[in-house]
Design a protein around this motif. Structure first.
Motif, PDB file in Angstrom:
ATOM      1  N   LEU A 324       0.114  -8.573  -4.775  1.00  0.00           N
ATOM      2  CA  LEU A 324      -0.035  -7.214  -5.298  1.00  0.00           C
ATOM      3  C   LEU A 324      -1.409  -6.704  -4.884  1.00  0.00           C
ATOM      4  O   LEU A 324      -2.396  -7.433  -4.966  1.00  0.00           O
ATOM      5  CB  LEU A 324       0.083  -7.224  -6.826  1.00  0.00           C
ATOM      6  CG  LEU A 324      -0.135  -5.905  -7.566  1.00  0.00           C
ATOM      7  CD1 LEU A 324       1.044  -4.948  -7.340  1.00  0.00           C
ATOM      8  CD2 LEU A 324      -0.316  -6.143  -9.067  1.00  0.00           C
ATOM      9  N   ALA A 325      -1.488  -5.456  -4.447  1.00  0.00           N
ATOM     10  CA  ALA A 325      -2.786  -4.870  -4.129  1.00  0.00           C
ATOM     11  C   ALA A 325      -3.680  -4.932  -5.363  1.00  0.00           C
ATOM     12  O   ALA A 325      -3.255  -4.602  -6.470  1.00  0.00           O
ATOM     13  CB  ALA A 325      -2.615  -3.428  -3.666  1.00  0.00           C
ATOM     14  N   GLY A 326      -4.933  -5.343  -5.174  1.00  0.00           N
ATOM     15  CA  GLY A 326      -5.864  -5.431  -6.291  1.00  0.00           C
ATOM     16  C   GLY A 326      -5.860  -6.754  -7.024  1.00  0.00           C
ATOM     17  O   GLY A 326      -6.710  -6.977  -7.891  1.00  0.00           O
ATOM     18  N   GLN A 327      -4.908  -7.659  -6.695  1.00  0.00           N
ATOM     19  CA  GLN A 327      -4.864  -8.962  -7.356  1.00  0.00           C
ATOM     20  C   GLN A 327      -6.032  -9.827  -6.881  1.00  0.00           C
ATOM     21  O   GLN A 327      -6.306  -9.919  -5.684  1.00  0.00           O
ATOM     22  CB  GLN A 327      -3.553  -9.670  -7.043  1.00  0.00           C
ATOM     23  CG  GLN A 327      -3.427 -11.064  -7.625  1.00  0.00           C
ATOM     24  CD  GLN A 327      -3.233 -11.069  -9.121  1.00  0.00           C
ATOM     25  OE1 GLN A 327      -2.634 -10.150  -9.680  1.00  0.00           O
ATOM     26  NE2 GLN A 327      -3.733 -12.098  -9.786  1.00  0.00           N
ATOM     27  N   THR A 328      -6.717 -10.469  -7.823  1.00  0.00           N
ATOM     28  CA  THR A 328      -7.805 -11.389  -7.490  1.00  0.00           C
ATOM     29  C   THR A 328      -7.224 -12.773  -7.240  1.00  0.00           C
ATOM     30  O   THR A 328      -6.604 -13.356  -8.127  1.00  0.00           O
ATOM     31  CB  THR A 328      -8.831 -11.462  -8.632  1.00  0.00           C
ATOM     32  OG1 THR A 328      -9.408 -10.165  -8.833  1.00  0.00           O
ATOM     33  CG2 THR A 328      -9.931 -12.458  -8.310  1.00  0.00           C
ATOM     34  N   VAL A 563      -6.911   1.221  -1.561  1.00  0.00           N
ATOM     35  CA  VAL A 563      -5.472   1.026  -1.457  1.00  0.00           C
ATOM     36  C   VAL A 563      -4.914   0.940  -2.871  1.00  0.00           C
ATOM     37  O   VAL A 563      -5.457   0.215  -3.727  1.00  0.00           O
ATOM     38  CB  VAL A 563      -5.119  -0.257  -0.671  1.00  0.00           C
ATOM     39  CG1 VAL A 563      -3.611  -0.493  -0.697  1.00  0.00           C
ATOM     40  CG2 VAL A 563      -5.622  -0.168   0.764  1.00  0.00           C
ATOM     41  N   GLU A 564      -3.838   1.648  -3.099  1.00  0.00           N
ATOM     42  CA  GLU A 564      -3.163   1.617  -4.404  1.00  0.00           C
ATOM     43  C   GLU A 564      -1.713   1.202  -4.196  1.00  0.00           C
ATOM     44  O   GLU A 564      -1.095   1.563  -3.189  1.00  0.00           O
ATOM     45  CB  GLU A 564      -3.216   2.994  -5.072  1.00  0.00           C
ATOM     46  CG  GLU A 564      -4.629   3.526  -5.275  1.00  0.00           C
ATOM     47  CD  GLU A 564      -4.636   5.013  -5.587  1.00  0.00           C
ATOM     48  OE1 GLU A 564      -3.550   5.646  -5.478  1.00  0.00           O
ATOM     49  OE2 GLU A 564      -5.711   5.540  -5.904  1.00  0.00           O
ATOM     50  N   GLU A 565      -1.180   0.472  -5.148  1.00  0.00           N
ATOM     51  CA  GLU A 565       0.223   0.078  -5.084  1.00  0.00           C
ATOM     52  C   GLU A 565       0.869   0.228  -6.456  1.00  0.00           C
ATOM     53  O   GLU A 565       0.306  -0.202  -7.478  1.00  0.00           O
ATOM     54  CB  GLU A 565       0.384  -1.373  -4.610  1.00  0.00           C
ATOM     55  CG  GLU A 565       1.862  -1.798  -4.517  1.00  0.00           C
ATOM     56  CD  GLU A 565       2.052  -3.241  -4.094  1.00  0.00           C
ATOM     57  OE1 GLU A 565       3.200  -3.616  -3.770  1.00  0.00           O
ATOM     58  OE2 GLU A 565       1.060  -3.999  -4.081  1.00  0.00           O
ATOM     59  N   PHE A 566       2.060   0.838  -6.462  1.00  0.00           N
ATOM     60  CA  PHE A 566       2.909   0.912  -7.651  1.00  0.00           C
ATOM     61  C   PHE A 566       4.195   0.153  -7.336  1.00  0.00           C
ATOM     62  O   PHE A 566       4.783   0.355  -6.273  1.00  0.00           O
ATOM     63  CB  PHE A 566       3.248   2.364  -8.004  1.00  0.00           C
ATOM     64  CG  PHE A 566       2.055   3.240  -8.269  1.00  0.00           C
ATOM     65  CD1 PHE A 566       1.597   3.431  -9.568  1.00  0.00           C
ATOM     66  CD2 PHE A 566       1.373   3.869  -7.223  1.00  0.00           C
ATOM     67  CE1 PHE A 566       0.500   4.234  -9.822  1.00  0.00           C
ATOM     68  CE2 PHE A 566       0.280   4.669  -7.470  1.00  0.00           C
ATOM     69  CZ  PHE A 566      -0.164   4.858  -8.764  1.00  0.00           C
ATOM     70  N   THR A 567       4.621  -0.684  -8.239  1.00  0.00           N
ATOM     71  CA  THR A 567       5.833  -1.445  -7.965  1.00  0.00           C
ATOM     72  C   THR A 567       6.590  -1.756  -9.246  1.00  0.00           C
ATOM     73  O   THR A 567       5.979  -1.941 -10.312  1.00  0.00           O
ATOM     74  CB  THR A 567       5.501  -2.758  -7.217  1.00  0.00           C
ATOM     75  OG1 THR A 567       6.711  -3.385  -6.802  1.00  0.00           O
ATOM     76  CG2 THR A 567       4.706  -3.711  -8.086  1.00  0.00           C
ATOM     77  N   ILE A 568       7.911  -1.793  -9.150  1.00  0.00           N
ATOM     78  CA  ILE A 568       8.779  -2.202 -10.249  1.00  0.00           C
ATOM     79  C   ILE A 568       9.840  -3.136  -9.677  1.00  0.00           C
ATOM     80  O   ILE A 568      10.170  -3.074  -8.478  1.00  0.00           O
ATOM     81  CB  ILE A 568       9.462  -1.007 -10.954  1.00  0.00           C
ATOM     82  CG1 ILE A 568      10.294  -0.199  -9.950  1.00  0.00           C
ATOM     83  CG2 ILE A 568       8.434  -0.122 -11.642  1.00  0.00           C
ATOM     84  CD1 ILE A 568      11.144   0.887 -10.596  1.00  0.00           C
ATOM     85  N   SER A 591       2.889   2.013  -1.610  1.00  0.00           N
ATOM     86  CA  SER A 591       1.460   1.825  -1.392  1.00  0.00           C
ATOM     87  C   SER A 591       0.872   3.053  -0.714  1.00  0.00           C
ATOM     88  O   SER A 591       1.512   3.664   0.158  1.00  0.00           O
ATOM     89  CB  SER A 591       1.204   0.597  -0.508  1.00  0.00           C
ATOM     90  OG  SER A 591       1.704  -0.573  -1.102  1.00  0.00           O
ATOM     91  N   ARG A 592      -0.364   3.383  -1.111  1.00  0.00           N
ATOM     92  CA  ARG A 592      -1.046   4.527  -0.506  1.00  0.00           C
ATOM     93  C   ARG A 592      -2.454   4.106  -0.098  1.00  0.00           C
ATOM     94  O   ARG A 592      -3.157   3.432  -0.858  1.00  0.00           O
ATOM     95  CB  ARG A 592      -1.094   5.709  -1.454  1.00  0.00           C
ATOM     96  CG  ARG A 592      -1.589   6.986  -0.778  1.00  0.00           C
ATOM     97  CD  ARG A 592      -1.096   8.230  -1.488  1.00  0.00           C
ATOM     98  NE  ARG A 592      -1.351   9.436  -0.700  1.00  0.00           N
ATOM     99  CZ  ARG A 592      -0.539   9.911   0.235  1.00  0.00           C
ATOM    100  NH1 ARG A 592       0.588   9.292   0.496  1.00  0.00           N
ATOM    101  NH2 ARG A 592      -0.836  11.013   0.899  1.00  0.00           N
ATOM    102  N   THR A 605      -2.405   7.504   4.455  1.00  0.00           N
ATOM    103  CA  THR A 605      -1.090   7.058   4.888  1.00  0.00           C
ATOM    104  C   THR A 605      -0.426   6.339   3.728  1.00  0.00           C
ATOM    105  O   THR A 605      -1.052   6.095   2.690  1.00  0.00           O
ATOM    106  CB  THR A 605      -1.174   6.142   6.124  1.00  0.00           C
ATOM    107  OG1 THR A 605       0.136   5.879   6.619  1.00  0.00           O
ATOM    108  CG2 THR A 605      -1.857   4.832   5.789  1.00  0.00           C
ATOM    109  N   SER A 606       0.857   6.002   3.901  1.00  0.00           N
ATOM    110  CA  SER A 606       1.589   5.381   2.797  1.00  0.00           C
ATOM    111  C   SER A 606       2.673   4.468   3.352  1.00  0.00           C
ATOM    112  O   SER A 606       3.016   4.512   4.545  1.00  0.00           O
ATOM    113  CB  SER A 606       2.214   6.446   1.885  1.00  0.00           C
ATOM    114  OG  SER A 606       3.180   7.209   2.602  1.00  0.00           O
ATOM    115  N   LEU A 607       3.221   3.650   2.450  1.00  0.00           N
ATOM    116  CA  LEU A 607       4.291   2.729   2.813  1.00  0.00           C
ATOM    117  C   LEU A 607       5.223   2.564   1.620  1.00  0.00           C
ATOM    118  O   LEU A 607       4.771   2.293   0.506  1.00  0.00           O
ATOM    119  CB  LEU A 607       3.715   1.366   3.207  1.00  0.00           C
ATOM    120  CG  LEU A 607       4.710   0.247   3.521  1.00  0.00           C
ATOM    121  CD1 LEU A 607       5.473   0.562   4.809  1.00  0.00           C
ATOM    122  CD2 LEU A 607       4.003  -1.098   3.633  1.00  0.00           C
ATOM    123  N   SER A 608       6.523   2.746   1.857  1.00  0.00           N
ATOM    124  CA  SER A 608       7.543   2.528   0.830  1.00  0.00           C
ATOM    125  C   SER A 608       8.419   1.353   1.246  1.00  0.00           C
ATOM    126  O   SER A 608       8.814   1.260   2.416  1.00  0.00           O
ATOM    127  CB  SER A 608       8.406   3.777   0.636  1.00  0.00           C
ATOM    128  OG  SER A 608       7.623   4.871   0.198  1.00  0.00           O
TER     129      SER A 608
END
Length: 620
Positions: A324-328, A563-568, A591-592, A605-608
């Motif tokens: 996941l984007a942002g995961q440490t 970078v941001e990511e939303f996911t379900i 993701s954006r 840019t973005s990715l779906s």
């Protein structure tokens, strides 16, 4: 000399009853539906086991007295003596506190006029002189110590359900235990078949490489892509031995096929190669509450679920192997020492870990193929940031110069509700520059601080997970792999500020369905300078972004700002039994990417993506 009968037979009868009740008693039907009641029963069982251990010590002392008396009497029983019944508890309890099949309590009796029989423990005869090898609370119950500690902490978060994807990512082992002499073997892993559809051509499979998301100047931006493979099928094994009633040694190894090689052929054989995920040795002392780990494992910075326990890392339930984007996170060599206090409520950990530095060299031209970059001024000036691998290292990968290991500290707290932790690290980026024929070494001090928490809104049903890390020069500890540093005019490392965070909601509406939603973000600062008519560094306002919106143009520097990511997604375990578990999952992700402004603006840019996955877990 005559031994009073009541001093032996009554404790023995009580010990029999206690062992039978604590090991063989079945759980009530409602226990499966009431986790809180199950926890209460487990605590009661813990108390019974402690009483059993005290009784065992008393029985040992009685046996020694009998041996001494028989020796004094020539090895025969005194007139009027009573037979002594000895019961050994050989049931091994693991994971769900269930006796292992095939292990039943055995008893031996010493009749009057006979020599004392050897007590039978777990179906094996042990001489009385080896009474110290009898099962104790630690050796009987704690052969899966990570589960035991999780239950004892009782933070209403609980240990990982080994069937969840987050547990599988951390390295969950199965519930079946095999024995090779005194060593226990526990297997884990799964067979995986995953696929995705994405609206851009990234060519990274289910590993989400956000740095490669194309901008409009690339034809890949305008192309959809499908990819499916089984390369993330996984196998893991633990070998575990009990050195004494309180000291346990274990070795763990985990591998999959996520690595590529020059011989990989995606058009015919899809011959991906095995890679090392984890391989480490642990030593746990349950008397001193000390825990040691050395080898390759998840960095101690990775958020945990309970305490600071290997394979209890709090990882997302996502299908994408980049998590996941942002995961440490990172998996790397380390030497870790952990101490817990207050009956596993408070944990402190210290770790030294393998370092690495990601450099961005925007504006600096290569001065060679071995980690050398030209500096402004004299054409012979350069900075040396690393070296290409040789021997068993990859000769196409540049390994950064490092002067010292990363230093990481963590404090975790498990009250009766939730899990909380704070952490910090020091990192020491190191390189060398040569200017006008004079060489000089440079070392910077990078740092970071953060924490995480798990809030069991409805214990074992609905939880919220929050985590974050911020600092300077620590971008590599995030999934996006943003740079740690760029270069100064003198060739020294210029650290970049960094921040990353994740938030998730995970629900378990019943035993077969998991539903999740996450948001993750990672961002980087900038550092730059202009000299001799050139623009250098990361996020330079003079960087050329004029062609980022024109297909076919090469004028697009576009240093990533965030970078941001939303996911379900959801998982459904539709087959479950003694033969293992089969589950299917699907996930939607968006993701954006945002960039630092330059000449021509700050393009985005973005990715779906849509992910699908089927897994068979033969050991869970």
């Amino acid at each position: 000399m005559r031994i009073p009968s009541f001093s032996i037979t009554r404790p023995v009868r009580f010990a029999r009853a206690l062992m039978v009740c604590s090991v063989l008693a079945p759980l009530p039907a409602w226990a499966d539906e009431d986790p809180e009641s199950l926890d209460i029963m487990e605590r009661q069982m813990e108390q019974l086991q402690q009483q059993q251990m005290a009784l065992q010590k008393s029985l040992q002392a009685m046996r020694q007295q009998i041996i001494q008396h028989r020796a004094q009497m020539g090895g025969t029983a005194a007139h009027g003596g009573h037979p002594l019944a000895v019961t050994g508890s050989g049931g091994h309890v693991h994971g769900g506190w269930t006796p292992v099949e095939g292990h039943t309590p055995a008893s031996s009796q010493m009749a009057e006029g006979e020599h004392m029989a050897r007590p039978r423990i777990g179906g094996h005869s042990d001489p009385v002189s080896e009474l110290g090898d009898q099962p104790t609370y630690e050796s009987v119950v704690a052969h899966r110590e990570e589960d035991l500690i999780s239950h004892m902490a009782n933070n209403n978060v609980g240990p990982h359900n080994r069937e969840t994807v987050g547990a599988q990512s951390a390295g969950a082992l199965g519930s079946k235990v095999f024995h090779l002499g005194p060593v226990s073997i526990i297997l884990g892993g799964f067979f995986d078949a995953a696929a995705l559809v994405e609206n851009r051509q990234v060519s990274s499979g289910i590993f989400n490489y956000w740095n490669a998301i194309p901008f409009r100047n690339s034809s890949n931006f305008h192309t959809t892509n499908f990819n499916g493979d089984a390369r993330y099928s996984r196998f893991s094994l633990m070998a575990r031995g009990q050195l004494n009633p309180h000291l346990t040694v274990a070795g763990f190894v985990e591998t999959d096929f996520g690595a590529s090689a020059e011989t990989t052929n995606p058009y015919e054989s899809n011959s991906y190669v095995p890679r090392l995920r984890q391989a480490y040795l642990t030593l746990d002392d349950s008397r001193a509450d000390m825990h040691f780990l050395i080898g390759q494992a998840w960095t101690m910075l990775t958020p945990d679920r309970v305490g600071i326990v290997p394979r209890q890392e709090s990882l997302p339930e996502t299908i994408e192997s980049s998590i996941l984007a942002g995961q440490t996170w990172s998996r790397q060599w380390q030497l870790r020492v952990v101490k817990d206090f207050m009956h596993h409520r408070v944990w402190t950990g210290f770790s030294i870990e393998n370092p690495a530095t990601i450099y961005d060299t925007t504006g600096f031209s290569s001065a060679g193929d071995n980690g050398e970059y030209a500096l402004p001024g004299n054409s012979s000036n350069y900075a040396k940031v690393g070296s290409n691998g040789v021997g068993l290292s990859s000769n196409t990968t540049n390994y950064s110069n490092e002067i010292a290991p990363d230093i990481i500290g963590k404090v975790a707290w498990d009250p009766t509700w939730g899990h909380y932790e704070i952490e910090g690290l020091l990192h020491f980026p190191h390189d060398r520059s040569v200017i006008n024929g004079v060489g000089e070494n440079h070392t910077a001090i990078a740092w970071g601080a953060g924490g995480s928490m798990i809030l069991p809104i409805i214990p074992h049903r609905l939880e919220v997970r929050l985590a974050g890390l911020a600092g300077r020069g620590i971008g590599r500890y995030g999934s996006v792999l943003l740079p740690d540093a760029t270069l100064r005019a003198n060739g020294a490392p210029a650290l970049l500020s960094s921040a990353q965070t994740t938030a998730g909601v995970i629900a378990h509406p019943n035993k077969v369905i998991d539903v999740y939603g996450y948001f993750g973000m990672q961002r980087s600062g900038r550092s730059y300078f202009n000299a001799d008519g050139g623009s250098y560094g990361y996020g330079n306002p003079n960087a050329d972004n004029t062609g980022c919106e024109t297909e076919g143009s090469a004028d697009c520097t576009a240093n990533i700002r965030s970078v941001e990511e939303f996911t379900i997604g959801a998982w459904y375990r539709f087959i479950h039994g003694q033969y293992g578990t089969v589950q299917a999952g699907t996930q939607l992700a968006y993701s954006r990417v945002h960039t630092w402004g330059g000449m021509g603006g700050a393009p985005t840019t973005s990715l779906s993506e849509i992910f699908f996955d089927f897994r068979y877990l033969p050991f869970q």
